[in-house]
Design an enzyme around this catalytic site. Structure first.
Site, PDB file in Angstrom:
ATOM      1  N   THR A  27     -34.203 163.493  93.824  1.00 20.55           N
ATOM      2  CA  THR A  27     -32.550 163.660  93.255  1.00 20.55           C
ATOM      3  C   THR A  27     -31.457 163.220  94.998  1.00 20.55           C
ATOM      4  OG1 THR A  27     -32.818 165.510  91.595  1.00 20.55           O
ATOM      5  CG2 THR A  27     -30.991 165.842  92.485  1.00 20.55           C
ATOM      6  N   GLN A  99     -38.669 158.870  87.259  1.00 13.51           N
ATOM      7  CA  GLN A  99     -39.043 160.224  87.306  1.00 13.51           C
ATOM      8  C   GLN A  99     -38.291 160.898  85.461  1.00 13.51           C
ATOM      9  OE1 GLN A  99     -38.387 163.587  89.406  1.00 13.51           O
ATOM     10  NE2 GLN A  99     -40.718 163.894  89.860  1.00 13.51           N
ATOM     11  N   HIS A 174     -42.266 164.350  84.806  1.00 10.48           N
ATOM     12  CA  HIS A 174     -41.944 165.161  85.875  1.00 10.48           C
ATOM     13  C   HIS A 174     -42.778 167.396  85.116  1.00 10.48           C
ATOM     14  CE1 HIS A 174     -40.178 168.034  89.024  1.00 10.48           C
ATOM     15  NE2 HIS A 174     -39.226 167.710  88.735  1.00 10.48           N
ATOM     16  N   ALA A 176     -43.497 169.228  87.273  1.00  9.85           N
ATOM     17  CA  ALA A 176     -43.288 169.836  88.801  1.00  9.85           C
ATOM     18  C   ALA A 176     -42.559 171.455  89.000  1.00  9.85           C
ATOM     19  CB  ALA A 176     -43.408 169.675  89.665  1.00  9.85           C
ATOM     20  N   ASN A 177     -42.778 171.924  89.557  1.00  6.03           N
ATOM     21  CA  ASN A 177     -41.335 172.383  89.909  1.00  6.03           C
ATOM     22  C   ASN A 177     -40.460 172.604  88.897  1.00  6.03           C
ATOM     23  OD1 ASN A 177     -42.075 170.865  92.486  1.00  6.03           O
ATOM     24  ND2 ASN A 177     -40.687 169.920  92.599  1.00  6.03           N
ATOM     25  N   TYR A 179     -39.828 172.506  85.605  1.00  6.83           N
ATOM     26  CA  TYR A 179     -38.457 172.031  84.742  1.00  6.83           C
ATOM     27  C   TYR A 179     -39.519 172.141  83.857  1.00  6.83           C
ATOM     28  CZ  TYR A 179     -35.581 171.023  88.573  1.00  6.83           C
ATOM     29  OH  TYR A 179     -35.186 171.874  89.892  1.00  6.83           O
ATOM     30  N   ASN A 234     -38.115 177.970  91.164  1.00  5.82           N
ATOM     31  CA  ASN A 234     -37.416 178.097  89.423  1.00  5.82           C
ATOM     32  C   ASN A 234     -37.970 179.341  89.110  1.00  5.82           C
ATOM     33  OD1 ASN A 234     -35.200 175.873  88.923  1.00  5.82           O
ATOM     34  ND2 ASN A 234     -36.670 174.669  89.196  1.00  5.82           N
TER      35      ASN A 234
HETATM   36  C1  LIG Z   1     -33.481 166.180  98.446  1.00  2.00           C
HETATM   37  C2  LIG Z   1     -34.801 166.594  97.742  1.00  2.00           C
HETATM   38  C3  LIG Z   1     -35.099 166.317  96.871  1.00  2.00           C
HETATM   39  C4  LIG Z   1     -36.259 166.680  95.460  1.00  2.00           C
HETATM   40  N1  LIG Z   1     -36.286 165.437  94.039  1.00  2.00           N
HETATM   41  C5  LIG Z   1     -36.524 165.824  94.008  1.00  2.00           C
HETATM   42  C6  LIG Z   1     -36.564 165.479  92.242  1.00  2.00           C
HETATM   43  O1  LIG Z   1     -36.356 164.538  91.716  1.00  2.00           O
HETATM   44  N2  LIG Z   1     -38.248 165.536  91.357  1.00  2.00           N
HETATM   45  C7  LIG Z   1     -39.265 165.933  92.148  1.00  2.00           C
HETATM   46  O2  LIG Z   1     -39.993 166.340  91.571  1.00  2.00           O
HETATM   47  N3  LIG Z   1     -39.123 166.860  93.532  1.00  2.00           N
HETATM   48  C8  LIG Z   1     -38.098 166.535  93.745  1.00  2.00           C
HETATM   49  N4  LIG Z   1     -38.232 167.451  95.553  1.00  2.00           N
HETATM   50  C9  LIG Z   1     -39.426 167.002  95.900  1.00  2.00           C
HETATM   51  C10 LIG Z   1     -40.103 165.767  96.950  1.00  2.00           C
HETATM   52  O3  LIG Z   1     -40.721 164.674  96.131  1.00  2.00           O
HETATM   53  C11 LIG Z   1     -40.945 166.433  98.048  1.00  2.00           C
HETATM   54  O4  LIG Z   1     -42.432 167.270  96.691  1.00  2.00           O
HETATM   55  C12 LIG Z   1     -40.981 167.079  99.243  1.00  2.00           C
HETATM   56  O5  LIG Z   1     -39.697 166.258  99.787  1.00  2.00           O
HETATM   57  C13 LIG Z   1     -42.401 167.782  99.589  1.00  2.00           C
HETATM   58  O6  LIG Z   1     -42.589 166.394 100.713  1.00  2.00           O
HETATM   59  P1  LIG Z   1     -42.192 166.377 102.116  1.00  2.00           P
HETATM   60  O7  LIG Z   1     -43.121 167.779 102.927  1.00  2.00           O
HETATM   61  O8  LIG Z   1     -42.763 165.050 102.327  1.00  2.00           O
HETATM   62  O9  LIG Z   1     -40.937 166.365 102.325  1.00  2.00           O
HETATM   63  C14 LIG Z   1     -37.071 167.011  96.427  1.00  2.00           C
HETATM   64  C15 LIG Z   1     -37.674 166.751  97.819  1.00  2.00           C
HETATM   65  C16 LIG Z   1     -35.608 166.762  98.726  1.00  2.00           C
HETATM   66  C17 LIG Z   1     -35.794 166.890  99.644  1.00  2.00           C
END
Ligand SMILES: Cc1cc2nc3c(=O)[nH]c(=O)nc-3n(C[C@H](O)[C@H](O)[C@H](O)COP(=O)(O)O)c2cc1C
Length: 358
Positions: A27, A99, A174, A176-177, A179, A234
């Site tokens: 995002t 996504q 999606h 995960a996280n 939602y 969350n």
């Molecule tokens: C700025 C930002 C926005 C993110 N937005 C989403 C998202 O929209 N959907 C999602 O599944 N994960 C989102 N994530 C999680 C990332 O997909 C990823 O899992 C996370 O950055 C860990 O990976 P990394 O260690 O390589 O950065 C976001 C992470 C960051 C840093």
């Protein structure tokens, strides 16, 4: 690096990825009218050397909105906007999945004219929402009716059709996280006693039916499902975590889903069991891991057979040509967290590629 598996191709019957350095969904809060535009196209095209790009979370309906300035995929204007993005990525030689995102209880009344966000159950929880006016505490959501659940599942199918019309190569559900699909899956957030709550099978039903909707449109090979059992973001939790998630992985295997996008860092604090190896054993499609990987740990994950590809998040924000940097062993630029969601070109399309620096 003498031999790099990260830089070798991988794929399935429908898709050929040029390398295993995938871009994680992120995002970026740059879509003021909720429509992807030229700026979005520039950003993703700059990153087209990834084996596969997962787009930022893209809402499937107005009800799904839960974050300031995020794009959607449910109106014709949004489809037209995304077309510019997919064309730019394809012209640059890349592949991109949308996504599909429904924030559920993680949303806020500010996005719904003061009405409550929706969820499996009206359970209080402790989190925050990124509204147009800044960060606000989460509210207790209202529970979806059975009819509304069917309507929401139909929204997944409509959004998948819109993603296809916009030229995406596939979609990611999606899950995960924390939602909506995860809210249904985990028993901390799902207290229903009908067909969508109670047993693991019933709690998993929403996620699996949303996946069916995507498969109906794209076929299984072009569908990815993202799961994050170990991420409590969350305010999530499940009393039988491993069992719950392994049930889902086995169900996704039966559906022959193309990609399982599994979020779990390469190592966990002592006492916590890694679930990625368990999921990998049960899934024969492309198994993609993410969270906290660097070039070395990613190579290890591929060499050990844990994964077929790795997604990189923050590294792709600040290193648009990440596969090239891995190839030549170039230094990696750090990402500026203050511009993650700042809404401007700065920190978005101004990270240079190596070639631009020479
Ligand atoms: C700025 C930002 C926005 C993110 N937005 C989403 C998202 O929209 N959907 C999602 O599944 N994960 C989102 N994530 C999680 C990332 O997909 C990823 O899992 C996370 O950055 C860990 O990976 P990394 O260690 O390589 O950065 C976001 C992470 C960051 C840093």
């Amino acid at each position: 690096m003498s031999h790099s598996k990260l830089l070798t191709p991988v794929g399935n019957a429908q898709l050929a990825f040029k390398n295993r350095v995938f871009m994680a969904p992120m995002t970026r809060g740059r879509s003021k009218d909720r429509i992807a535009d030229e700026l979005t196209a520039t950003y993703y095209a700059q990153r087209a050397s990834a084996g596969l790009i997962f787009s930022e979370g893209t809402q499937i309906s107005a009800q799904a909105i839960g974050w300031t300035n995020t794009p959607g995929i449910h109106t014709s204007e949004q489809v037209a906007g995304w077309k510019k993005v997919t064309q730019a990525v394809h012209e640059a030689g890349g592949l991109i999945f949308a996504q599909l995102w429904h924030t559920g209880r993680a949303s806020h009344p500010d996005f719904h004219n003061g009405e409550l966000p929706v969820a499996p159950s009206a359970v209080p929880f402790n989190s925050q929402a990124f509204t147009d006016e800044g960060i606000k505490p989460s509210v207790v959501p209202r529970a979806l009716t059975l009819d509304e659940i069917q309507a929401t599942l139909a929204d997944y199918e409509t959004a998948a059709r819109a993603a296809k019309a916009a030229g995406f190569d596939g979609v990611e559900v999606h899950g995960a996280n924390g939602y909506l699909p995860a809210q249904f899956l985990e028993d901390g957030s799902n207290k229903r006693t009908d067909a969508y709550g109670g047993t693991i099978e019933k709690r998993a039903r929403f996620l699996l039916e949303a996946t069916d909707a995507a498969i109906k449109v794209f076929g299984p090979e072009r569908v990815s499902v993202r799961l994050s059992p170990r991420i409590p973001y969350n305010d999530m939790g499940d009393s039988t975590l491993e069992q719950t998630y392994m049930f889902v992985v086995e169900a996704l295997e039966k559906k022959k889903v193309g990609i399982l996008h599994f979020m779990e860092p390469p190592a966990l604090p002592e006492g916590l069991k890694l679930l990625a190896p368990e999921a990998r054993k049960r899934f024969t499609g492309l198994f993609v891991v993410n969270v906290g990987y660097d070039q070395k740990t990613a190579e290890q994950a591929l060499e050990s057979g844990l994964a077929d590809a790795v997604t990189f998040g923050s590294l792709f924000i600040s290193n648009p040509d990440l596969p090239e940097r891995f190839k030549v062993g170039a230094p990696l630029a750090p990402a500026d967290q203050s511009t993650y969601y700042s809404g401007s070109e700065q920190g978005y399309i101004d990270y240079p590629a190596l070639s631009a620096q020479m």
